[in-house]
Scaffold this motif. Structure first.
Motif, PDB file in Angstrom:
ATOM      1  N   ASP A 144       0.821  -1.215   0.000  1.00 25.45           N
ATOM      2  CA  ASP A 144       0.000   0.000   0.000  1.00 25.45           C
ATOM      3  C   ASP A 144       0.857   1.268   0.000  1.00 25.45           C
ATOM      4  O   ASP A 144       2.085   1.198  -0.081  1.00 25.45           O
ATOM      5  N   ASP A 145       0.191   2.419   0.084  1.00 24.34           N
ATOM      6  CA  ASP A 145       0.894   3.707  -0.020  1.00 24.34           C
ATOM      7  C   ASP A 145       1.882   3.963   1.115  1.00 24.34           C
ATOM      8  O   ASP A 145       2.720   4.834   1.039  1.00 24.34           O
ATOM      9  N   TRP A 146       1.758   3.201   2.208  1.00 26.53           N
ATOM     10  CA  TRP A 146       2.679   3.381   3.338  1.00 26.53           C
ATOM     11  C   TRP A 146       3.669   2.223   3.420  1.00 26.53           C
ATOM     12  O   TRP A 146       4.220   1.922   4.467  1.00 26.53           O
ATOM     13  N   ASP A 147       3.840   1.531   2.297  1.00 18.85           N
ATOM     14  CA  ASP A 147       4.787   0.424   2.132  1.00 18.85           C
ATOM     15  C   ASP A 147       4.512  -0.793   3.011  1.00 18.85           C
ATOM     16  O   ASP A 147       5.432  -1.524   3.370  1.00 18.85           O
TER      17      ASP A 147
END
Lengths: 294, 90
Positions: free
Chosen positions: B45-48
């Motif tokens: 996801d966007d926060w790795d």
């Protein structure tokens, strides 16, 4: 044959802005966020963490071209070129198609981050009413998403729905909100689950003799009702902020606030740039990380 | 983060909710295999974080895809999910 004049009431004007007081040539970090949406594309340029320039344009049939067009428009008159940008984040529907982007990040994350910057860290609930979808986002004080919900299955509660109504009634899209508030008594809302049904209901109401403002009021309240039911799923908390094109439509915002019992924060910037702004903010963090690695 | 996949239409609410904070800590993500309709996939996801999401092309068909499992006592994905990250609105 007499020439027919065809007016496109749904058309909104493209815009751009840049801060002339900032000298980007001395900057250490130049980042960009490019939001290629279904209807509109935005580019935001940040210089050392400060908002430097932005543009708001219409998305064409080609995502890469739309991204370049938005970026060029934002940079117009600044002397900066796309090559001068150190890190670019692409977001929105066309995020994977931004040719000069270093990374793609979903619009959900970008909108929360952008709203956090635009409205301050007290924002907990963000409602993005875009061209073809509607997103309800709950975030923390850093702008990190804690819960989200996206409705992109139907056009109810979207900018496109509003464009359809502007066209049907022959009212320019920018005037819809104010006109819809010029009613003495609030009419019953039209169908809130489908734009096509809402449109046929509205046609019937017009034939029955309803004035334009009353029909618009009925649609604006249907739209407000629609998004409120979506918002309820994600635990609405104040402060509450609205981003996207519909945030500019007072008719929907006022009715939404009334139904929700919560006032939306006053926007300080163009509400449509939230996604691109979030992208540019993400780009700063990513650029720092990239430089630290070297 | 609670990620709600699905939609609301004239017939009701059709959402699959995934608590990605719980999901990121689960290593083998057995829900992906457990689903008879291949609804889930693993992505960064966007926060790795490595988390599970609902396959993009099935997000607008949640009602139809997940309907057969509503007849079961416990849904296979919910049963397989050890951290209890998956919930349904229907």
């Amino acid at each position: 044959m007499a020439e027919q004049q065809q007016k496109e009431y749904w058309r909104w004007t493209e815009s751009r802005w840049h801060n002339k007081d900032i000298d980007w040539k001395k900057a250490d970090m130049i980042t960009a966020g490019i939001d290629v949406g279904s209807v509109s594309s935005q580019a935001v340029i940040m210089v050392d963490g400060e908002l430097y320039a932005y543009s708001n344009t219409r998305t064409g049939s080609n995502s890469p071209d739309s991204a370049i067009k938005a970026a060029k428009m934002a940079l117009d008159g600044t002397g900066m070129s796309i090559d001068d940008i150190h890190y670019t984040v692409g977001t929105g529907y066309g995020r994977v198609n931004v040719p000069f982007a270093n990374r793609a990040i979903t619009e959900i994350a970008c909108h929360a981050r952008g709203a956090n910057y635009m409205y301050g860290p007290t924002v907990r609930t963000v409602l993005d009413m875009g061209g073809q979808d509607c997103k309800a986002i709950h975030c923390d004080e850093k702008g990190k998403v804690t819960s989200f919900l996206m409705n992109d299955k139907c056009a109810a509660g979207t900018g496109r729905g509003m464009e359809v109504f502007a066209d049907l009634l022959g009212v320019p899209i920018t005037e819809v909100g104010d006109l819809s508030l010029q009613v003495d008594e609030e009419p019953e809302p039209v169908s809130s689950t489908c734009v096509v049904f809402a449109k046929s209901e509205a046609s019937a109401l017009l034939r029955a003799g309803w004035p334009k403002e009353k029909v618009l009021a009925a649609y604006c309240s249907a739209m407000a009702h629609r998004v409120v039911t979506l918002l309820e799923k994600i635990n609405v908390e104040k402060d509450f902020a609205i981003t996207g094109g519909i945030a500019k439509n007072k008719g929907v915002v006022v009715r939404l606030e009334k139904e929700l019992g919560l006032k939306a924060l006053e926007p300080r910037y163009d509400t449509q740039i939230a996604g691109a702004l979030g992208g540019a903010l993400f780009a700063m963090g990513l650029l720092r990380k990239q430089r630290a690695k070297k | 983060m609670i990620a709600n996949y699905g939609y609301k239409d004239g017939s009701g609410d059709w959402f699959i909710s995934i608590d990605t904070d719980k999901c990121a800590k689960c290593e083998d993500k057995p829900c992906v295999e457990a689903c008879p309709r291949d609804m889930f996939y693993v992505f960064t996801d966007d926060w790795d974080d490595e988390v599970v999401g609902v396959v993009e092309e099935k997000r607008k068909k949640v009602k139809f895809e997940c309907m057969p499992c509503t007849k079961l006592e416990v849904r296979p994905c919910v049963k397989a999910c050890k951290p209890g990250a998956i919930t349904f609105s229907f």
